[in-house]
Design an enzyme around this catalytic site. Structure first.
Site, PDB file in Angstrom:
ATOM      1  N   HIS A   1       6.986  24.342   4.267  1.00 32.46           N
ATOM      2  CA  HIS A   1       6.101  24.593   5.403  1.00 32.46           C
ATOM      3  C   HIS A   1       5.378  25.906   5.085  1.00 32.46           C
ATOM      4  CE1 HIS A   1       5.052  25.798   9.538  1.00 32.46           C
ATOM      5  NE2 HIS A   1       5.326  24.577   9.939  1.00 32.46           N
TER       6      HIS A   1
ATOM      7  N   LYS B   1      12.593  23.478  18.757  1.00 37.33           N
ATOM      8  CA  LYS B   1      12.792  22.218  18.050  1.00 37.33           C
ATOM      9  C   LYS B   1      14.195  21.655  18.305  1.00 37.33           C
ATOM     10  CE  LYS B   1       9.763  23.448  14.159  1.00 37.33           C
ATOM     11  NZ  LYS B   1       8.501  22.755  14.442  1.00 37.33           N
TER      12      LYS B   1
ATOM     13  N   GLN C   1      14.372  22.165  10.465  1.00 34.29           N
ATOM     14  CA  GLN C   1      14.477  20.714  10.611  1.00 34.29           C
ATOM     15  C   GLN C   1      15.908  20.221  10.390  1.00 34.29           C
ATOM     16  OE1 GLN C   1      12.028  18.806  11.698  1.00 34.29           O
ATOM     17  NE2 GLN C   1      10.384  20.329  11.577  1.00 34.29           N
TER      18      GLN C   1
ATOM     19  N   CYS D   1       1.329  21.575   8.397  1.00 27.66           N
ATOM     20  CA  CYS D   1       1.580  22.917   7.842  1.00 27.66           C
ATOM     21  C   CYS D   1       2.268  22.838   6.482  1.00 27.66           C
ATOM     22  CB  CYS D   1       2.378  23.805   8.791  1.00 27.66           C
ATOM     23  SG  CYS D   1       1.564  24.069  10.362  1.00 27.66           S
TER      24      CYS D   1
ATOM     25  N   ASP E   1      15.146  27.656   5.117  1.00 31.34           N
ATOM     26  CA  ASP E   1      14.393  27.246   6.307  1.00 31.34           C
ATOM     27  C   ASP E   1      15.165  26.079   6.920  1.00 31.34           C
ATOM     28  OD1 ASP E   1      12.754  26.095   8.171  1.00 31.34           O
ATOM     29  OD2 ASP E   1      11.013  25.901   6.865  1.00 31.34           O
TER      30      ASP E   1
END
Lengths: 149, 425
Positions: free
Chosen positions: B134, B242, B214, B382, B211
């Site tokens: 991202h 999220k 997700q 993104c 990261d």
């Protein structure tokens, strides 16, 4: 159905059979524009003959709205004084930013009145304006208009 | 393992009962961008605001005490949820700010004294990322390289949408100072081999930055929740919005020892130890990284979101999402002209399914889906370089979550077929 109000037949026609597509030489000004949210891009060239827009040629990738809009653009500006072309652009921008509340003038906008439905979808307004932004920038590069205007 | 009672879960999310575009029931398949919030989260924020609202870590009155407790209890809860200690969890506005915090702290270390040397970067040093990042885990590193003279390098992505590890030994070397990568791609759904990458990074003494935007909200299939301690990463980030939480709150995880040694990014109120006109010293972490007034109600809301996820069970959530993913892969795979971008099985893959439709631009697909009440994301999500890697400008992305019914993906398929019909392809 809502889809039909956005995707008028005129828009789909221009999308499937774009006018004046392809990059041509010679040219006086060229602009490359991207829509950073979706990655759509266009390269657009302007050739001038005195005050007149003699040709607009372009290449790029994008959704039906952005591709149809630039095709309609070529119909509206080729063979017309740059000054008039920008006045048409102003009318188109006003229509697109009107959230569906601006009544388009068909005498000025011709086929571009088909985009009135698109103005109700704020996310798609940028698509419709991408080619016009490139056109204005290309005129600036060609020194046909003042960048401030 | 208890399966998720989706019908019952949906009652907790008022927004899922609304209609869109001419009374169509909302089919919300954009949770990868932002998830919806259950009543329990809204209630927690409301209760905090109505009963306990005050500035935290200051003031001697009762409300200040209660507010501080609510804020710190939420921190402990969130920390435990991701296998961390409370002082390893820093509140921020979002994951992007978390990556920037690390990047700017490293930039600050590069111009400060020997005490921060392990975070310092300069010419000859390298930062390694991946082509599937991202922008949030790419641009801050590009910028840090620009400021320090370090070099950015990256792992490629295979045609199937997996990380190409074939040149790992040439990429991750003694020169590598940071290895930053996503746990699960926000476009491909690919779950990356964290252990392999962490092991390699530690061999060469590089810091790892994960990261986890997700992965934390969804768990990883076959495991329960995401456990940063067990994964062995040095830093990780994720966003509240999220994972059923409010917007405006995210988390940076950093191993205690590292946060203690790292210089601050934002400075000012609340993050100091001692201030004199001539200079200041800083509070221990996590306070050192929480300058100014913080998002307290949102932090409390995120704590409630964690409770909600724990109640359903991360294992059950991951299993439910695996079923939804399998249905998406199967159904989309059966539509001629549809190409899935990313792994075509649920193996090491999460509930993110991106695709293209021959002859119909993703924006137009999204518009037709919208007219069916289906909310998806279109564009490059993104992750522009990843789309360039696949030679496409954009994709349509469906990201289901714990509150989606299996039947909802059928509406997506119907919409995709309608788009093909509408554009006569």
């Amino acid at each position: 159905m809502q889809l039909d109000s956005m995707y008028q037949e005129i828009i789909l026609d221009h999308y499937k059979h774009p006018h004046a597509r392809g990059l041509r030489e010679p040219f006086d000004g060229e602009s490359f524009q991207v829509n950073p949210t979706c990655g759509d891009e266009i390269t657009l060239r302007v050739r001038l003959d005195g005050e007149q827009v003699a040709d607009v040629s372009y290449d790029g990738q994008g959704c039906s709205i952005s591709q149809a809009a630039v095709s309609v653009l070529t119909d509206l500006v080729i063979g017309r004084p740059a000054k008039d072309a920008l006045a048409t652009m102003d009318a188109f921008v006003e229509l697109m930013q009107g959230r569906g509340k601006v009544e388009p003038d068909e005498d000025v906008l011709e086929d571009a009145i088909a985009f009135a439905g698109v103005a109700k979808y704020p996310a798609r307004v940028k698509c419709a304006l991408l080619g016009w932004m490139a056109f204005k920038d290309a005129l600036v590069k060609a020194n046909a208009v003042d960048a401030e205007k | 393992m208890t399966a998720i009672d989706v019908a019952r879960v949906r009652k907790d999310f008022p927004i899922l009962a609304r209609t869109v575009r001419d009374e169509k029931p909302l089919v919300y398949l954009d949770s990868g961008a932002t998830s919806q919030r259950p009543n329990q989260v809204l209630e927690a924020e409301r209760e905090y605001t109505e009963q306990h609202n005050a500035a935290v870590h200051r003031g001697a009155h009762q409300l200040a005490e209660e507010a501080t407790d609510a804020y710190e209890d939420a921190r402990a809860n969130i920390a435990a949820f991701v296998g961390a200690k409370p002082d390893e969890v820093v509140y921020l506005k979002n994951a992007t700010e978390g990556i920037n915090l690390i990047a700017y702290a490293m930039g600050n270390a590069s111009t400060s004294g020997p005490e921060a040397e392990r975070f310092a970067l300069g010419p000859g040093d390298e930062i390694v990322v991946t082509e599937m990042e991202h922008h949030a885990n790419l641009v801050p590193w590009q910028q840090l390289c620009q400021r320090t003279g370090a070099t950015l390098r990256w792992f490629g992505v295979t045609g199937e949408g997996r990380l190409d590890l074939s040149n790992i030994d040439e990429l991750v070397t003694e020169r590598t100072k940071v290895l930053a990568f996503t746990h699960q791609s926000n476009v491909l759904g690919t779950v990356n081999p964290v252990q392999t990458l962490v092991r390699k990074a530690h061999e060469v003494g590089a810091l790892t930055v994960l990261d986890a935007c997700q992965s934390v909200p969804h768990g990883v299939h076959g495991q329960s929740g995401v456990d940063f301690g067990a994964l062995g990463v040095d830093f990780a980030v994720f966003s509240g919005h999220k994972m059923l939480g409010p917007s405006g709150v995210g988390v940076l995880y950093g191993r205690s020892e590292l946060l203690q040694a790292m210089p601050p990014f934002l400075t000012g109120g609340s993050m100091i130890e001692m201030v004199r006109m001539a200079g200041s010293t800083f509070a221990p972490p996590p306070q050192r990284f929480e300058a100014g007034s913080m998002m307290i109600a949102q932090a409390v809301g995120l704590g409630a979101a964690v409770d909600y996820l724990k109640l359903l069970g991360m294992g059950a959530i991951a299993e439910h999402e695996r079923e939804l993913t399998a249905a998406l892969l199967r159904g989309l795979g059966e539509i001629p002209g549809v190409t899935i971008v990313g792994p075509e099985t649920t193996e090491q893959r999460g509930a993110v399914v991106s695709f293209t439709v021959d002859g119909v631009h993703p924006h137009d697909v999204g518009q037709v889906l919208d007219s069916y009440g289906v909310a998806v994301r279109v564009g490059h999500h993104c992750a522009w370089p990843l789309h360039q890697r696949f030679g496409i400008p954009a994709t349509v992305r469906a990201t289901p979550y714990l509150y989606n019914e299996l039947s909802e993906v059928d509406t997506l398929f119907e919409g995709v077929r309608a788009a093909q019909e509408f554009f006569k392809v």
